[in-house]
Design a protein around this motif. Structure first.
Motif, mmCIF file in Angstrom:
data_model
loop_
_atom_site.group_PDB
_atom_site.id
_atom_site.type_symbol
_atom_site.label_atom_id
_atom_site.label_comp_id
_atom_site.label_asym_id
_atom_site.label_seq_id
_atom_site.Cartn_x
_atom_site.Cartn_y
_atom_site.Cartn_z
ATOM 1 N N GLU A 165 0.754 -1.346 -0.433
ATOM 2 C CA GLU A 165 0.187 0.088 0.059
ATOM 3 C C GLU A 165 0.898 1.308 0.243
ATOM 4 O OE1 GLU A 165 -4.114 0.536 2.005
ATOM 5 O OE2 GLU A 165 -2.459 1.285 3.710
ATOM 6 N N GLU A 208 -2.800 11.559 0.554
ATOM 7 C CA GLU A 208 -2.165 10.310 0.991
ATOM 8 C C GLU A 208 -2.710 9.398 2.321
ATOM 9 O OE1 GLU A 208 1.717 11.284 -1.539
ATOM 10 O OE2 GLU A 208 1.837 11.166 0.743
ATOM 11 N N TYR A 209 -2.942 10.259 3.371
ATOM 12 C CA TYR A 209 -3.084 9.794 4.392
ATOM 13 C C TYR A 209 -4.098 9.189 4.735
ATOM 14 C CZ TYR A 209 -4.051 9.735 9.574
ATOM 15 O OH TYR A 209 -4.667 9.362 10.855
ATOM 16 N N LYS A 210 -5.587 9.634 3.841
ATOM 17 C CA LYS A 210 -6.704 9.448 4.176
ATOM 18 C C LYS A 210 -7.104 8.310 3.196
ATOM 19 C CE LYS A 210 -9.635 11.201 6.299
ATOM 20 N NZ LYS A 210 -10.169 11.385 7.166
ATOM 21 N N SER A 211 -5.659 8.180 2.045
ATOM 22 C CA SER A 211 -5.462 7.127 1.240
ATOM 23 C C SER A 211 -5.660 5.850 1.793
ATOM 24 C CB SER A 211 -5.303 7.379 0.063
ATOM 25 O OG SER A 211 -4.005 7.256 0.163
ATOM 26 N N MET A 212 -4.248 5.529 3.182
ATOM 27 C CA MET A 212 -4.060 4.499 3.107
ATOM 28 C C MET A 212 -4.827 3.898 3.982
ATOM 29 S SD MET A 212 -0.668 6.259 5.158
ATOM 30 C CE MET A 212 0.081 7.109 4.332
ATOM 31 N N THR A 213 -5.666 2.300 3.103
ATOM 32 C CA THR A 213 -7.049 1.986 3.793
ATOM 33 C C THR A 213 -6.994 0.748 4.894
ATOM 34 O OG1 THR A 213 -8.850 2.435 1.707
ATOM 35 C CG2 THR A 213 -9.382 0.902 3.181
ATOM 36 N N PHE A 214 -5.800 0.077 4.348
ATOM 37 C CA PHE A 214 -5.122 -1.137 4.560
ATOM 38 C C PHE A 214 -4.688 -0.872 6.074
ATOM 39 C CE2 PHE A 214 -2.420 -4.741 5.753
ATOM 40 C CZ PHE A 214 -3.262 -5.588 5.895
ATOM 41 N N THR A 215 -4.054 0.450 5.881
ATOM 42 C CA THR A 215 -3.368 1.098 7.278
ATOM 43 C C THR A 215 -3.855 1.416 8.075
ATOM 44 O OG1 THR A 215 -1.639 1.786 5.799
ATOM 45 C CG2 THR A 215 -1.681 2.977 8.296
ATOM 46 N N PHE A 216 -5.239 1.955 8.023
ATOM 47 C CA PHE A 216 -6.082 2.376 9.108
ATOM 48 C C PHE A 216 -7.090 0.511 9.603
ATOM 49 C CE2 PHE A 216 -6.783 6.378 6.754
ATOM 50 C CZ PHE A 216 -6.117 6.875 8.157
ATOM 51 N N GLN A 217 -7.206 0.156 8.976
ATOM 52 C CA GLN A 217 -7.403 -1.135 8.937
ATOM 53 C C GLN A 217 -6.617 -2.064 10.466
ATOM 54 O OE1 GLN A 217 -8.208 -3.951 5.957
ATOM 55 N NE2 GLN A 217 -9.763 -3.154 5.941
ATOM 56 N N ASN A 257 -6.410 0.365 13.779
ATOM 57 C CA ASN A 257 -7.878 -0.288 14.374
ATOM 58 C C ASN A 257 -8.376 -1.350 14.958
ATOM 59 O OD1 ASN A 257 -9.223 2.628 13.358
ATOM 60 N ND2 ASN A 257 -10.002 1.394 11.834
#
Length: 365
Positions: A309, A328-337, A340
């Motif tokens: 990613e 870019e920060y807001k696009s880090m979908t898997f990073t947010f998972q 969490n």
């Protein structure tokens, strides 16, 4: 002689009656099953026993197996009901401020400050929350993004020259320096006093039996808090004596609020709040980062997906050396998972406390 025997009998009966009342608290309804433990001491020692796994803490797990998801016990001299039942917990959150309100043991208020703990509900809570959001809301976080990236890069570069790194300690130091600079413009390099050392002493005795005797962990915890609060008070008074024209840290907002006519904010509340913000920011975050790295090390597929990613984000940049953008920060979908899931597993809070404002009937108890 008979008088002595009678007096001894009265004492024995009184103690027996007191112990019985301790083990069987008076209740208008029916209390859930459980044990109140020893008089005064309760089951506090087992509650404070360390847990070295991601599993449910032994104190909770053993009692769930014996009594079920809801049970009574006694902690630090207070009778409490512990709930691990999702339905009841959901009901408690729904009735916040109506049937239940925030409550903390006396030892907790001694550690985190009576002014601060007393402000954790109602209008004061909303007021303080808005103050914090002025600095750490979405717009504030956008401005902090480059500072966080720079601090991280500097730390990684420094660590690369070392044979080994104690991750939890090193990340805590990095985050504390960054947070303290943003909150109170504190610079550990330029300051003659080490503010973080007082917080370290505080943390080491935070989860300990509340026995304030010199040499105990709890005593060191209280002393660490007193020293840290003394430093924070001195810094705030210096700022109030020489206020800055532009607001750049949390103390600037505090000084502005304190000077307003009819303000509900006091210096004591502001200092307690500052103490909690400094503690929560670096201790919880450093633990979460350490846990995340441990989990990613144990799960190579997740690590690979995380790397892919971020590599994709770097490939889309016109300048590979430019800093992380908010987009870019807001696009880090898997990073947010990952974040969490880490926050779920690495939560250092053993539980939250609520006080029932009236008797509650739940599933017959």
């Amino acid at each position: 002689m008979w008088c002595l025997c009678l007096a001894a009998l009265v004492i024995v009966i009184s103690i027996t009656r007191w112990v019985y009342r301790w083990r069987n608290p008076i209740c208008n309804g029916k209390l859930p099953p459980g044990s109140m433990g020893f008089p005064l001491l309760g089951e506090t020692l087992h509650f404070f026993s360390p847990n070295t796994s991601f599993d449910v803490p032994p104190f909770i797990k053993h009692r769930m197996e014996r009594y079920g998801p809801i049970f009574k016990t006694s902690l630090v001299g207070r009778p409490v009901v512990v709930s691990t039942d999702p339905t009841l917990n959901h009901f408690i959150f729904q009735q916040e401020g109506q049937v239940f309100q925030s409550w903390y043991p006396d030892t907790f208020t001694e550690i985190f400050g009576r002014q601060n703990v007393g402000s954790l509900h109602g209008f004061m809570y909303k007021y303080l929350k808005n103050m914090v959001l002025n600095l750490f809301g979405p717009e504030g976080l956008k401005k902090m993004l480059s500072d966080v990236e720079q601090a991280t890069c500097n730390a990684l570069q420094h660590w690369s020259f070392q044979d080994s790194v104690e991750l939890k300690e090193s990340t805590a130091r990095m985050i504390f320096d960054l947070t303290a600079k943003k909150l109170i413009s504190y610079d550990s390099v330029k300051s003659s006093e080490n503010l973080r050392e007082n917080f370290v002493a505080f943390i080491q005795g935070l989860i300990s039996f509340p026995l304030e005797i010199p040499g105990t962990a709890y005593h060191k915890c209280i002393q660490g808090r007193k020293k840290a609060m003394k430093m924070l008070k001195q810094m705030l008074q210096e700022r109030r004596a020489k206020p800055r024209k532009e607001q750049s840290d949390f103390f600037d907002y505090v000084v502005l609020e304190l000077e307003k006519e009819g303000t509900i904010l006091t210096e004591a509340i502001a200092l307690d709040l500052m103490f909690v913000l400094l503690f929560a920011s670096f201790e919880t975050t450093s633990l979460a980062i350490t846990t995340a790295i441990k989990l990613l090390t144990d799960n190579p597929l997740a690590l690979k997906q995380l790397q892919e990613e971020h590599e994709a984000i770097l490939k889309q940049r016109e300048d590979p050396n430019s800093g992380v953008t908010w987009k870019e920060y807001k696009s880090m979908t898997f990073t947010f998972q990952i974040i969490n899931e880490t926050a779920r597993l690495a939560n250092i809070v053993p539980g939250i406390f609520r006080k029932a404002l009236r008797d509650i009937n739940f599933k017959g108890t």
